[in-house]
Write a protein that holds these residues in place. Sequence first.
Motif, mmCIF file in Angstrom:
data_model
loop_
_atom_site.group_PDB
_atom_site.id
_atom_site.type_symbol
_atom_site.label_atom_id
_atom_site.label_comp_id
_atom_site.label_asym_id
_atom_site.label_seq_id
_atom_site.Cartn_x
_atom_site.Cartn_y
_atom_site.Cartn_z
ATOM 1 N N TYR A 33 -48.024 25.548 -30.901
ATOM 2 C CA TYR A 33 -49.084 26.378 -31.478
ATOM 3 C C TYR A 33 -50.180 26.531 -30.433
ATOM 4 O O TYR A 33 -50.696 25.540 -29.920
ATOM 5 C CB TYR A 33 -49.674 25.715 -32.728
ATOM 6 N N ARG A 58 -56.831 20.113 -35.916
ATOM 7 C CA ARG A 58 -58.128 19.648 -36.390
ATOM 8 C C ARG A 58 -58.164 18.175 -36.722
ATOM 9 O O ARG A 58 -59.170 17.657 -37.155
ATOM 10 C CB ARG A 58 -58.476 20.417 -37.660
ATOM 11 N N ASP A 89 -56.713 11.239 -28.855
ATOM 12 C CA ASP A 89 -55.304 10.960 -28.571
ATOM 13 C C ASP A 89 -55.160 10.345 -27.171
ATOM 14 O O ASP A 89 -54.442 9.371 -26.968
ATOM 15 C CB ASP A 89 -54.511 12.264 -28.678
ATOM 16 N N MET A 106 -51.304 22.181 -30.709
ATOM 17 C CA MET A 106 -50.449 21.195 -31.368
ATOM 18 C C MET A 106 -48.988 21.641 -31.254
ATOM 19 O O MET A 106 -48.704 22.787 -30.933
ATOM 20 C CB MET A 106 -50.808 21.034 -32.853
ATOM 21 N N ILE A 107 -48.092 20.690 -31.483
ATOM 22 C CA ILE A 107 -46.665 20.992 -31.537
ATOM 23 C C ILE A 107 -46.183 20.459 -32.874
ATOM 24 O O ILE A 107 -46.470 19.311 -33.226
ATOM 25 C CB ILE A 107 -45.903 20.327 -30.373
ATOM 26 N N GLY A 108 -45.505 21.309 -33.642
ATOM 27 C CA GLY A 108 -45.112 20.823 -34.964
ATOM 28 C C GLY A 108 -44.126 21.723 -35.635
ATOM 29 O O GLY A 108 -43.648 22.690 -35.038
ATOM 30 N N GLY A 124 -40.565 21.282 -30.512
ATOM 31 C CA GLY A 124 -41.028 22.151 -29.443
ATOM 32 C C GLY A 124 -41.880 23.335 -29.872
ATOM 33 O O GLY A 124 -42.410 24.056 -29.023
ATOM 34 N N THR A 172 -48.913 8.732 -32.488
ATOM 35 C CA THR A 172 -49.978 9.634 -32.903
ATOM 36 C C THR A 172 -49.454 11.067 -32.889
ATOM 37 O O THR A 172 -48.590 11.406 -32.088
ATOM 38 C CB THR A 172 -51.188 9.532 -31.967
ATOM 39 N N VAL A 173 -49.982 11.879 -33.792
ATOM 40 C CA VAL A 173 -49.557 13.273 -33.893
ATOM 41 C C VAL A 173 -50.795 14.163 -33.900
ATOM 42 O O VAL A 173 -51.472 14.288 -34.921
ATOM 43 C CB VAL A 173 -48.729 13.498 -35.184
ATOM 44 N N PRO A 174 -51.105 14.793 -32.749
ATOM 45 C CA PRO A 174 -52.271 15.673 -32.720
ATOM 46 C C PRO A 174 -51.988 16.997 -33.437
ATOM 47 O O PRO A 174 -50.894 17.538 -33.305
ATOM 48 C CB PRO A 174 -52.502 15.936 -31.223
ATOM 49 N N THR A 175 -52.944 17.490 -34.194
ATOM 50 C CA THR A 175 -52.851 18.824 -34.780
ATOM 51 C C THR A 175 -54.154 19.554 -34.442
ATOM 52 O O THR A 175 -55.015 18.995 -33.768
ATOM 53 C CB THR A 175 -52.645 18.780 -36.304
ATOM 54 N N PHE A 233 -38.891 17.496 -23.744
ATOM 55 C CA PHE A 233 -39.938 18.383 -24.237
ATOM 56 C C PHE A 233 -40.786 18.855 -23.070
ATOM 57 O O PHE A 233 -41.268 18.048 -22.272
ATOM 58 C CB PHE A 233 -40.819 17.683 -25.265
ATOM 59 N N GLU A 268 -46.950 19.697 -23.750
ATOM 60 C CA GLU A 268 -47.714 18.604 -24.363
ATOM 61 C C GLU A 268 -48.969 19.228 -24.969
ATOM 62 O O GLU A 268 -49.504 20.184 -24.397
ATOM 63 C CB GLU A 268 -48.195 17.620 -23.286
ATOM 64 N N PRO A 269 -49.459 18.688 -26.076
ATOM 65 C CA PRO A 269 -50.749 19.168 -26.562
ATOM 66 C C PRO A 269 -51.797 19.057 -25.441
ATOM 67 O O PRO A 269 -51.842 18.047 -24.735
ATOM 68 C CB PRO A 269 -51.064 18.216 -27.715
#
Lengths: 243, 345
Positions: free
Chosen positions: A144, A57, A38, A135-137, A141, A52-55, A206, A209-210
Amino acid sequence: MAATLSPPRLLPSGDSAVTVEFSRTIDDIANQRVLALDKALAASPIKGIAETVPTYRSLLVHYDPGLIGFDALGDELLALASQPLRPATKARRWRVPVAYGGEHGIDLEDVAKTLGTTPDDIVARHSGGDYKVAMIGFTPGWSYLSGLDKFLHMSRRQSPRLLTPAGTISIGGVQAGIQCLAAPSGWHLLGRTPVRTYQLHRNPTFLTEPGDRVTFFAIDHKTFEEMDRAAEAGEIVAEQVDA
Amino acid sequence: MSRLVVASIGPASSVQDGGRLGAQRYGLTVSGAMDRLSLAAANTLVGNEPFAAAIEIGPFGASFTAREGAVRLGIAGAPRNADVAGHPVAMDTSITLKDGETLTLGFARGGAFTYLAIEGAIKGEPVFGSLAVNARAGLGSPYPRPLQAGDAFTVDAASGASELRIELPKPAAGPIRVLLGPQDDEFDEANKALFLDSEWKISATSDRMGYRLEGPAIKHLHGHNIVSDGTVNGSIQVPGNGAPIALMMDRGTSGGYPKIATVITADIGRLAQTSAGTAFHFKAVSMAEAQDEARKFAQAIRSLPDRLRSSDTVALNIAALSDANVAGYAVSAVDAGTWQVTAEP
């Protein structure tokens, strides 16, 4: 080290997004690789990538197929993902106040009972942890966190609650979380924070941040009320320190 | 300035635009129009940018009154009966409401969402570049919630430009096309085939977050829990009960159920406009075909201004049709093009 990193899987998420999957399970190395990719994309953007959306994994990459095709983008992503992980750079750290137990953490007693210890021990273990925003999801806000004390790992509630309060601090499975808006949740509610990880018309909108680091500290319920008023008025109320 | 007042409106109607991009990494979903082509068509009719904010009208009826001046509107999307003071108004046309006049729209006749664009666009305070309503996050402007009777928009006074109609490309028919994945390997061949070969219906409990699909139960290979990962518009996730849900514009940004397939960009609006209870199929296509269709879809939106026509001839036909109505003939025509054909034997 680089030779030991297996390439991620490129999973099509429709014609305008690709999931770059580093692991099927929650895995700290995989999450580090997600955040590294990312960061690499933020530093040297690839034309056509929209966001982009980090999670935990995987990194979900939204793109415009009018500007770049799946194969060309995949090649570039694989090349970036194969670069060795650099030693972690300085991350931001947030010290987040939490009012534990009572009306703010209605599951604290039950969690202590289930795990065969005292509520104070649960608070000490939870607030003693060193966490990372993995991650944030789900809702705005909702942060995780990885790094939950193994002693506190426990399965989620049998039946999720339809509504849990804004600011809920909870644990579920191997994860800890900071919830911003009122939302349904199957996690165990340990306390509440006055900190808004998402607040419209505040700069920044926000907070987390991840990749940010997080620690918690206990506050009494009176302090919670004071900080909650300050937060409502737009103050951040979490303390920021360099990790 | 003029005002457009919402005289009456049903649920599931809100201000929507091209969506709120760039904050999915913070858990903020995109929202935006369920049928982007129709939003763009309505906006194009009144000279707006294709994804400017407009009123997305849900399946029920609605009416709008111009106040303190004239207001020019563009209408596209799910067909419905529309009139101003008893004079029928065709879909896919622009119309100017004089001060005090009311546009009345009936229930959607097929489809769900109709778009009402206002010349000069809806004005408000954008958040992450968008006025789109996301009620859960308290976002949307000028009203951060679905519309209610009595709401009013401050809008540009009508320019007086001559009215237009838009000749839209014939909508694609046939199955809703999908790309398998990202988690199609969480299903065996028999269950993937069951998904692709079965007849599906959209449940009446669907909304802007997700369309619940009614059909056979799809079984997972390894259970229904995966570690949450990102979602997109059109992700088809399969929860524990085996009943798939197609995630729509107000979806959660991440989800923990395996996603068997993803609706292609070109067909998401078609899925959005599939009425509850209507039977349909899915069909798997290749990445090459899906991306080719996505590029054609984007091109179709870019070229909408080339599809504008003068609506003078239609106005005459509307008069003829009004006479036909008075004479007791059933008028079932839906769009301006069809009416024109009807009136020129």
